[in-house]
Design a protein around this motif. Structure first.
Motif, PDB file in Angstrom:
ATOM      1  N   LYS A  44       0.364  -1.170   0.717  1.00 22.45           N
ATOM      2  CA  LYS A  44      -0.093  -0.069   0.141  1.00 22.45           C
ATOM      3  C   LYS A  44       0.885   1.042   0.807  1.00 22.45           C
ATOM      4  O   LYS A  44       1.985   1.062   0.189  1.00 22.45           O
ATOM      5  CB  LYS A  44      -0.617   0.251   1.476  1.00 22.45           C
ATOM      6  CG  LYS A  44      -0.105   0.038   2.593  1.00 22.45           C
ATOM      7  CD  LYS A  44      -1.162   0.182   3.641  1.00 22.45           C
ATOM      8  CE  LYS A  44      -0.223   0.713   4.859  1.00 22.45           C
ATOM      9  NZ  LYS A  44      -1.505   0.995   6.107  1.00 22.45           N
ATOM     10  N   THR A  45       0.365   2.616  -0.321  1.00 21.01           N
ATOM     11  CA  THR A  45       0.970   3.933   0.439  1.00 21.01           C
ATOM     12  C   THR A  45       1.709   3.787   1.501  1.00 21.01           C
ATOM     13  O   THR A  45       1.140   3.376   2.610  1.00 21.01           O
ATOM     14  CB  THR A  45       0.277   4.883   0.138  1.00 21.01           C
ATOM     15  OG1 THR A  45      -0.738   4.783  -1.638  1.00 21.01           O
ATOM     16  CG2 THR A  45       1.063   6.292  -0.110  1.00 21.01           C
ATOM     17  N   CYS A 102       8.135   4.925 -13.414  1.00 19.95           N
ATOM     18  CA  CYS A 102       7.246   5.234 -11.967  1.00 19.95           C
ATOM     19  C   CYS A 102       7.400   6.351 -11.217  1.00 19.95           C
ATOM     20  O   CYS A 102       6.473   6.590  -9.954  1.00 19.95           O
ATOM     21  CB  CYS A 102       7.052   4.281 -10.891  1.00 19.95           C
ATOM     22  SG  CYS A 102       6.949   2.158 -11.450  1.00 19.95           S
ATOM     23  N   TYR A 126       9.243   8.304  -9.243  1.00 20.37           N
ATOM     24  CA  TYR A 126       9.785   8.021  -8.484  1.00 20.37           C
ATOM     25  C   TYR A 126      11.086   9.273  -8.077  1.00 20.37           C
ATOM     26  O   TYR A 126      11.826   9.464  -9.194  1.00 20.37           O
ATOM     27  CB  TYR A 126      10.772   7.340  -7.601  1.00 20.37           C
ATOM     28  CG  TYR A 126      11.345   6.911  -7.070  1.00 20.37           C
ATOM     29  CD1 TYR A 126      10.957   7.308  -5.409  1.00 20.37           C
ATOM     30  CD2 TYR A 126      13.030   7.311  -6.804  1.00 20.37           C
ATOM     31  CE1 TYR A 126      11.751   6.957  -3.930  1.00 20.37           C
ATOM     32  CE2 TYR A 126      13.525   7.104  -5.630  1.00 20.37           C
ATOM     33  CZ  TYR A 126      13.465   7.328  -4.735  1.00 20.37           C
ATOM     34  OH  TYR A 126      14.043   7.735  -3.597  1.00 20.37           O
ATOM     35  N   ASP A 184      10.438  12.219  -2.821  1.00 16.22           N
ATOM     36  CA  ASP A 184       9.144  12.013  -2.763  1.00 16.22           C
ATOM     37  C   ASP A 184       9.347  11.897  -0.920  1.00 16.22           C
ATOM     38  O   ASP A 184      10.090  11.544  -0.937  1.00 16.22           O
ATOM     39  CB  ASP A 184       8.546  11.763  -3.737  1.00 16.22           C
ATOM     40  CG  ASP A 184       8.454  11.456  -5.315  1.00 16.22           C
ATOM     41  OD1 ASP A 184       8.556  12.838  -4.476  1.00 16.22           O
ATOM     42  OD2 ASP A 184       8.811  10.584  -5.381  1.00 16.22           O
ATOM     43  N   THR A 218       6.158  10.654   0.369  1.00 18.86           N
ATOM     44  CA  THR A 218       5.836   8.744  -0.108  1.00 18.86           C
ATOM     45  C   THR A 218       5.778   8.483  -0.919  1.00 18.86           C
ATOM     46  O   THR A 218       6.600   8.433  -1.706  1.00 18.86           O
ATOM     47  CB  THR A 218       3.907   9.209   0.009  1.00 18.86           C
ATOM     48  OG1 THR A 218       3.543   9.932  -1.255  1.00 18.86           O
ATOM     49  CG2 THR A 218       3.750   9.607   1.687  1.00 18.86           C
ATOM     50  N   THR A 233       4.099   5.030  -3.777  1.00 16.13           N
ATOM     51  CA  THR A 233       2.979   4.491  -4.205  1.00 16.13           C
ATOM     52  C   THR A 233       3.241   2.914  -3.778  1.00 16.13           C
ATOM     53  O   THR A 233       4.704   2.444  -3.709  1.00 16.13           O
ATOM     54  CB  THR A 233       2.951   4.939  -5.647  1.00 16.13           C
ATOM     55  OG1 THR A 233       3.672   4.156  -6.182  1.00 16.13           O
ATOM     56  CG2 THR A 233       3.417   5.996  -5.850  1.00 16.13           C
ATOM     57  N   PRO A 234       1.634   2.595  -3.920  1.00 10.26           N
ATOM     58  CA  PRO A 234       1.938   1.181  -3.544  1.00 10.26           C
ATOM     59  C   PRO A 234       3.166   0.730  -5.346  1.00 10.26           C
ATOM     60  O   PRO A 234       3.640  -1.121  -4.367  1.00 10.26           O
ATOM     61  CB  PRO A 234       0.465   0.653  -4.177  1.00 10.26           C
ATOM     62  CG  PRO A 234      -0.209   1.867  -3.111  1.00 10.26           C
ATOM     63  CD  PRO A 234       0.907   3.273  -4.375  1.00 10.26           C
ATOM     64  N   LYS A 235       2.598   1.533  -6.182  1.00 13.35           N
ATOM     65  CA  LYS A 235       3.546   0.314  -7.263  1.00 13.35           C
ATOM     66  C   LYS A 235       5.032   0.193  -6.667  1.00 13.35           C
ATOM     67  O   LYS A 235       6.035  -0.735  -6.999  1.00 13.35           O
ATOM     68  CB  LYS A 235       3.443   1.154  -8.635  1.00 13.35           C
ATOM     69  CG  LYS A 235       4.362   0.257  -9.943  1.00 13.35           C
ATOM     70  CD  LYS A 235       4.836  -0.567  -9.983  1.00 13.35           C
ATOM     71  CE  LYS A 235       5.020  -1.229 -11.428  1.00 13.35           C
ATOM     72  NZ  LYS A 235       4.846  -3.141 -11.706  1.00 13.35           N
ATOM     73  N   GLN A 236       5.830   1.228  -6.550  1.00 13.89           N
ATOM     74  CA  GLN A 236       6.682   1.366  -5.654  1.00 13.89           C
ATOM     75  C   GLN A 236       7.117   0.818  -4.696  1.00 13.89           C
ATOM     76  O   GLN A 236       8.936  -0.008  -5.077  1.00 13.89           O
ATOM     77  CB  GLN A 236       7.070   2.774  -5.147  1.00 13.89           C
ATOM     78  CG  GLN A 236       7.373   4.379  -6.674  1.00 13.89           C
ATOM     79  CD  GLN A 236       7.095   6.035  -6.985  1.00 13.89           C
ATOM     80  OE1 GLN A 236       6.335   5.972  -5.326  1.00 13.89           O
ATOM     81  NE2 GLN A 236       7.168   6.156  -7.021  1.00 13.89           N
TER      82      GLN A 236
END
Length: 69
Positions: A4-5, A45, A47, A51, A53, A55-58
């Motif tokens: 998740k984030t 993605c 990044y 940053d 936060t 992301t779920p993908k990261q």
């Protein structure tokens, strides 16, 4: 581990639970920078090192390359 984030600090503390937040964050940042395939995929993605936060993908990419915390 739930994908998740997360804030960078949260994820870093999962990898280094006994470190201070600053030390854990710096350690995670070093791991990411030293793993060039991971760093390149994260950049694809959207990044950026500044940053706050992830992301779920990261997060999924980090777990794929570094393993589960």
């Amino acid at each position: 581990m739930e994908i998740k984030t997360y804030t960078k600090k949260e994820l870093a503390l999962m990898y280094s639970p006994y470190a201070t937040p600053a030390v854990a964050s710096n350690k995670l940042a070093r791991w990411i920078k030293r793993c060039l395939p991971l760093f390149k995929e994260l950049q694809a993605c959207h990044y950026h090192v500044s940053d706050k936060t992830l992301t779920p993908k990261q997060v999924a990419l980090i777990v794929q390359y570094l393993g589960e915390p």
